[in-house]
Design a protein around this motif. Structure first.
Motif, PDB file in Angstrom:
ATOM      1  N   GLN A  50       0.825  -1.202   0.000  1.00  0.00           N
ATOM      2  CA  GLN A  50       0.000   0.000   0.000  1.00  0.00           C
ATOM      3  C   GLN A  50       0.866   1.261   0.000  1.00  0.00           C
ATOM      4  N   VAL A  51       1.894   1.279   0.845  1.00  0.00           N
ATOM      5  CA  VAL A  51       2.777   2.440   0.933  1.00  0.00           C
ATOM      6  C   VAL A  51       3.613   2.592  -0.330  1.00  0.00           C
ATOM      7  N   VAL A  52       4.190   1.501  -0.801  1.00  0.00           N
ATOM      8  CA  VAL A  52       5.084   1.550  -1.959  1.00  0.00           C
ATOM      9  C   VAL A  52       4.313   1.909  -3.224  1.00  0.00           C
ATOM     10  N   ARG A  53       3.119   1.377  -3.381  1.00  0.00           N
ATOM     11  CA  ARG A  53       2.332   1.665  -4.581  1.00  0.00           C
ATOM     12  C   ARG A  53       2.054   3.167  -4.701  1.00  0.00           C
ATOM     13  N   GLY A  54       1.678   3.802  -3.592  1.00  0.00           N
ATOM     14  CA  GLY A  54       1.429   5.238  -3.623  1.00  0.00           C
ATOM     15  C   GLY A  54       2.683   6.032  -3.955  1.00  0.00           C
ATOM     16  N   TRP A  55       3.810   5.624  -3.386  1.00  0.00           N
ATOM     17  CA  TRP A  55       5.072   6.336  -3.615  1.00  0.00           C
ATOM     18  C   TRP A  55       5.516   6.194  -5.066  1.00  0.00           C
ATOM     19  N   VAL A  56       5.408   5.005  -5.609  1.00  0.00           N
ATOM     20  CA  VAL A  56       5.826   4.757  -6.996  1.00  0.00           C
ATOM     21  C   VAL A  56       4.921   5.517  -7.966  1.00  0.00           C
ATOM     22  N   ASN A  57       3.621   5.525  -7.711  1.00  0.00           N
ATOM     23  CA  ASN A  57       2.712   6.262  -8.585  1.00  0.00           C
ATOM     24  C   ASN A  57       3.017   7.763  -8.566  1.00  0.00           C
ATOM     25  N   TYR A  58       3.473   8.266  -7.423  1.00  0.00           N
ATOM     26  CA  TYR A  58       3.807   9.684  -7.298  1.00  0.00           C
ATOM     27  C   TYR A  58       5.003  10.048  -8.173  1.00  0.00           C
ATOM     28  N   TYR A  59       5.967   9.112  -8.296  1.00  0.00           N
ATOM     29  CA  TYR A  59       7.216   9.413  -9.002  1.00  0.00           C
ATOM     30  C   TYR A  59       7.348   8.693 -10.349  1.00  0.00           C
ATOM     31  N   ARG A  60       6.330   8.040 -10.794  1.00  0.00           N
ATOM     32  CA  ARG A  60       6.481   7.196 -11.988  1.00  0.00           C
ATOM     33  C   ARG A  60       6.778   7.993 -13.250  1.00  0.00           C
ATOM     34  N   HIS A  61       6.414   9.299 -13.279  1.00  0.00           N
ATOM     35  CA  HIS A  61       6.646  10.107 -14.475  1.00  0.00           C
ATOM     36  C   HIS A  61       8.042  10.722 -14.492  1.00  0.00           C
ATOM     37  N   THR A  62       8.862  10.417 -13.471  1.00  0.00           N
ATOM     38  CA  THR A  62      10.199  10.995 -13.390  1.00  0.00           C
ATOM     39  C   THR A  62      11.251   9.987 -13.847  1.00  0.00           C
ATOM     40  N   ASN A  63      12.515  10.406 -13.803  1.00  0.00           N
ATOM     41  CA  ASN A  63      13.622   9.495 -14.116  1.00  0.00           C
ATOM     42  C   ASN A  63      13.977   8.711 -12.857  1.00  0.00           C
ATOM     43  N   ALA A  64      13.091   7.814 -12.478  1.00  0.00           N
ATOM     44  CA  ALA A  64      13.168   7.197 -11.151  1.00  0.00           C
ATOM     45  C   ALA A  64      13.590   5.737 -11.171  1.00  0.00           C
ATOM     46  N   SER A  65      14.052   5.226 -12.293  1.00  0.00           N
ATOM     47  CA  SER A  65      14.340   3.792 -12.379  1.00  0.00           C
ATOM     48  C   SER A  65      15.371   3.357 -11.341  1.00  0.00           C
ATOM     49  N   GLN A  66      16.426   4.160 -11.146  1.00  0.00           N
ATOM     50  CA  GLN A  66      17.446   3.800 -10.168  1.00  0.00           C
ATOM     51  C   GLN A  66      16.886   3.820  -8.749  1.00  0.00           C
ATOM     52  N   ALA A  67      16.069   4.835  -8.451  1.00  0.00           N
ATOM     53  CA  ALA A  67      15.449   4.919  -7.124  1.00  0.00           C
ATOM     54  C   ALA A  67      14.487   3.762  -6.899  1.00  0.00           C
ATOM     55  N   PHE A  68      13.767   3.363  -7.944  1.00  0.00           N
ATOM     56  CA  PHE A  68      12.831   2.243  -7.824  1.00  0.00           C
ATOM     57  C   PHE A  68      13.576   0.938  -7.567  1.00  0.00           C
ATOM     58  N   ARG A  69      14.690   0.733  -8.265  1.00  0.00           N
ATOM     59  CA  ARG A  69      15.473  -0.491  -8.044  1.00  0.00           C
ATOM     60  C   ARG A  69      16.018  -0.534  -6.619  1.00  0.00           C
ATOM     61  N   ALA A  70      16.480   0.615  -6.129  1.00  0.00           N
ATOM     62  CA  ALA A  70      17.008   0.663  -4.768  1.00  0.00           C
ATOM     63  C   ALA A  70      15.904   0.389  -3.745  1.00  0.00           C
ATOM     64  N   LEU A  71      14.707   0.929  -3.989  1.00  0.00           N
ATOM     65  CA  LEU A  71      13.588   0.687  -3.079  1.00  0.00           C
ATOM     66  C   LEU A  71      13.168  -0.776  -3.121  1.00  0.00           C
ATOM     67  N   GLN A  72      13.195  -1.391  -4.317  1.00  0.00           N
ATOM     68  CA  GLN A  72      12.846  -2.802  -4.435  1.00  0.00           C
ATOM     69  C   GLN A  72      13.811  -3.667  -3.619  1.00  0.00           C
ATOM     70  N   ARG A  73      15.111  -3.375  -3.717  1.00  0.00           N
ATOM     71  CA  ARG A  73      16.090  -4.139  -2.931  1.00  0.00           C
ATOM     72  C   ARG A  73      15.829  -3.958  -1.438  1.00  0.00           C
ATOM     73  N   PHE A  74      15.504  -2.744  -1.058  1.00  0.00           N
ATOM     74  CA  PHE A  74      15.284  -2.447   0.357  1.00  0.00           C
ATOM     75  C   PHE A  74      14.097  -3.237   0.913  1.00  0.00           C
ATOM     76  N   ILE A  75      12.960  -3.218   0.223  1.00  0.00           N
ATOM     77  CA  ILE A  75      11.776  -3.911   0.755  1.00  0.00           C
ATOM     78  C   ILE A  75      11.959  -5.423   0.685  1.00  0.00           C
ATOM     79  N   ASN A  76      12.671  -5.910  -0.318  1.00  0.00           N
ATOM     80  CA  ASN A  76      12.928  -7.344  -0.396  1.00  0.00           C
ATOM     81  C   ASN A  76      13.780  -7.814   0.780  1.00  0.00           C
ATOM     82  N   ILE A  77      14.803  -7.039   1.116  1.00  0.00           N
ATOM     83  CA  ILE A  77      15.662  -7.395   2.250  1.00  0.00           C
ATOM     84  C   ILE A  77      14.876  -7.368   3.551  1.00  0.00           C
ATOM     85  N   ARG A  78      14.021  -6.342   3.731  1.00  0.00           N
ATOM     86  CA  ARG A  78      13.210  -6.253   4.950  1.00  0.00           C
ATOM     87  C   ARG A  78      12.285  -7.458   5.070  1.00  0.00           C
TER      88      ARG A  78
END
Length: 434
Positions: free
Chosen positions: A358-386
């Motif tokens: 729920q939290v990640v979906r809202g955050w990604v939708n907020y930034y999806r129109h930006t150059n956010a691929s690197q930030a998205f990959r870093a966030l994916q690694r973070f939530i997977n590790i958690r």
């Protein structure tokens, strides 16, 4: 029935907006009775309930009112008091919330009843003043948002801009002069009962550490109607800036999101800042010079959670304006996820996944129109590790669980995959008119 009532409120708002849009000289003599309408109060209650929020000074919570089945009784009593003109706002409960860059910000929590009345007031007043607001303003306005602001700013930066002035107001919400704000409101509203309700909402006291502090200036942050008051007052600055022709004379275009503002500069940034500060001072506002700064585009700047920077494209070799999620925004989403994803969190894997998604979906939708691929990959690694460490701890496994819980297992358990079609996007952000 609920749909019909919502449509009635929308029709009311369309009528008020259309009337106000016809001429800036139009004044409204009958508004108070519309705040008392059953459909307006019910719509206001639905919005307050959806926004949730903590109890005010009376200790009544939204959950308690709903669980006791007192919704109808509360709305009936509010309507009766409003019609009899005996309703009185309660003091707001003041709490201090930490700022991302240090320090605290005072937040005023009104009672549930007060939030319903203020939301009803906003439903009636907002379309009137929305007709007057300038296109350079984006914050807390219907059909306008931060995505639209970021796209308009990026487009503006391509128009031979070399830098920006990042403007910071000193304690804006708590320094709005009531008398000057009321003068602006009276340019449209001449209903005496409505003006009395507005004045009362401005002068509510603040309950803090067992004392009631009177409010003689400013509006409490956290009130449903405070953002509207904020926009009404700062709209004067927007209008003066453009009426004087400063975008052409000084080569500086203004973009504002509530009390956050930037000037996109093509000429002297110092002259633009001095002109802006002069208008602010006439309005009784103070620019925080310590946090206000002039920044080159090649150095980059942050605005409403986005980082804008001009750099050379590695593919085309041209200078491009990039938009990234700001470093602070990335730290904030990690901090938020950390708050409920402890490895020994007393929740089930399904609950863990639901909260994270729920939290990640809202955050990604907020930034999806930006150059956010690197930030998205870093966030994916973070939530997977958690999630992996949580599952490994839950099963009393050793190590970090990389072999036992590879990514494929995490996704099979429902963990969001940012690169997949699982992210549901909202409407495409529209390009703003500069």
């Amino acid at each position: 029935m609920a749909r019909n009532e919502t449509e009635q409120v929308r029709q009311l708002q369309r009528t008020l907006y259309g009337t106000a849009k016809q001429s800036k000289a139009v004044k409204f003599y009958s508004l108070y009775d519309k705040v008392c309408r059953t459909d307006v109060l019910q719509e206001a209650w639905q919005q307050v309930k959806a926004n949730k929020g903590a109890p005010g000074v009376d200790g009544k919570s939204i959950e308690g009112i709903v669980s006791r089945g007192e919704e109808g009784l509360m709305l009936g009593q509010l309507q009766e008091q409003l019609r009899a003109k005996t309703y009185r706002f309660h003091p707001v409960r003041r709490v201090e919330i930490p700022k991302p860059k240090g320090g605290t910000r005072p937040l005023g929590i009104a009672t549930v009843e007060d939030r319903v009345v203020q939301t009803a007031m906003k439903l009636v007043l907002e379309p009137i003043f929305e007709a007057d607001f300038h296109d350079c303003s984006y914050g807390y306005r219907p059909q306008r948002d931060a995505k639209e602001a970021s796209i308009a700013i990026r487009s503006d930066l391509y128009e031979r801009a070399w830098g920006v002035v990042e403007i910071d107001f000193r304690s804006y919400f708590t320094t709005i002069p009531h008398d000057k704000l009321m003068i602006l409101i009276k340019q449209r509203v001449v209903d005496g009962s409505m003006l009395g309700l507005i004045k009362q909402s401005l002068k509510v006291g603040v309950a803090y550490q067992g004392k009631i502090e009177p409010t003689t200036v400013g509006v409490p942050q956290g009130s449903p109607i405070s953002p509207l008051y904020s926009n009404i007052y700062l709209n004067l600055l927007d209008q003066v800036w453009h009426r004087r022709g400063y975008p052409e004379k000084l080569g500086a275009t203004l973009h504002r999101y509530a009390d956050d503002a930037i000037l996109v500069c093509r000429q002297s940034a110092t002259q633009a800042l001095e002109a802006f500060e002069a208008i602010a001072l006439r309005m009784g506002l103070t620019i925080n010079r310590e946090k206000t700064r002039i920044t080159k585009l090649t150095d980059g700047f942050d605005f409403i959670g986005f980082h804008f920077v001009k750099r050379r494209s590695p593919t085309s070799g041209k200078m491009i304006i990039y938009i990234f999620p700001s470093k602070q925004a990335q730290r904030n989403i990690r901090r938020q996820i950390k708050s409920f994803t402890k490895r020994r969190a007393p929740i089930t894997p399904a609950e863990f996944v639901k909260e994270v998604n729920q939290v990640v979906r809202g955050w990604v939708n907020y930034y999806r129109h930006t150059n956010a691929s690197q930030a998205f990959r870093a966030l994916q690694r973070f939530i997977n590790i958690r999630f992996r460490r949580y599952l490994n701890c839950r099963s009393k496994g050793r190590g970090f669980g990389w072999k036992k819980y590879p990514n494929a297992v995490l996704y099979a358990l429902g963990m969001i995959y940012i690169g997949s079609g699982i992210i549901r996007y909202g409407r495409e952000p529209a390009h703003a008119v500069r």
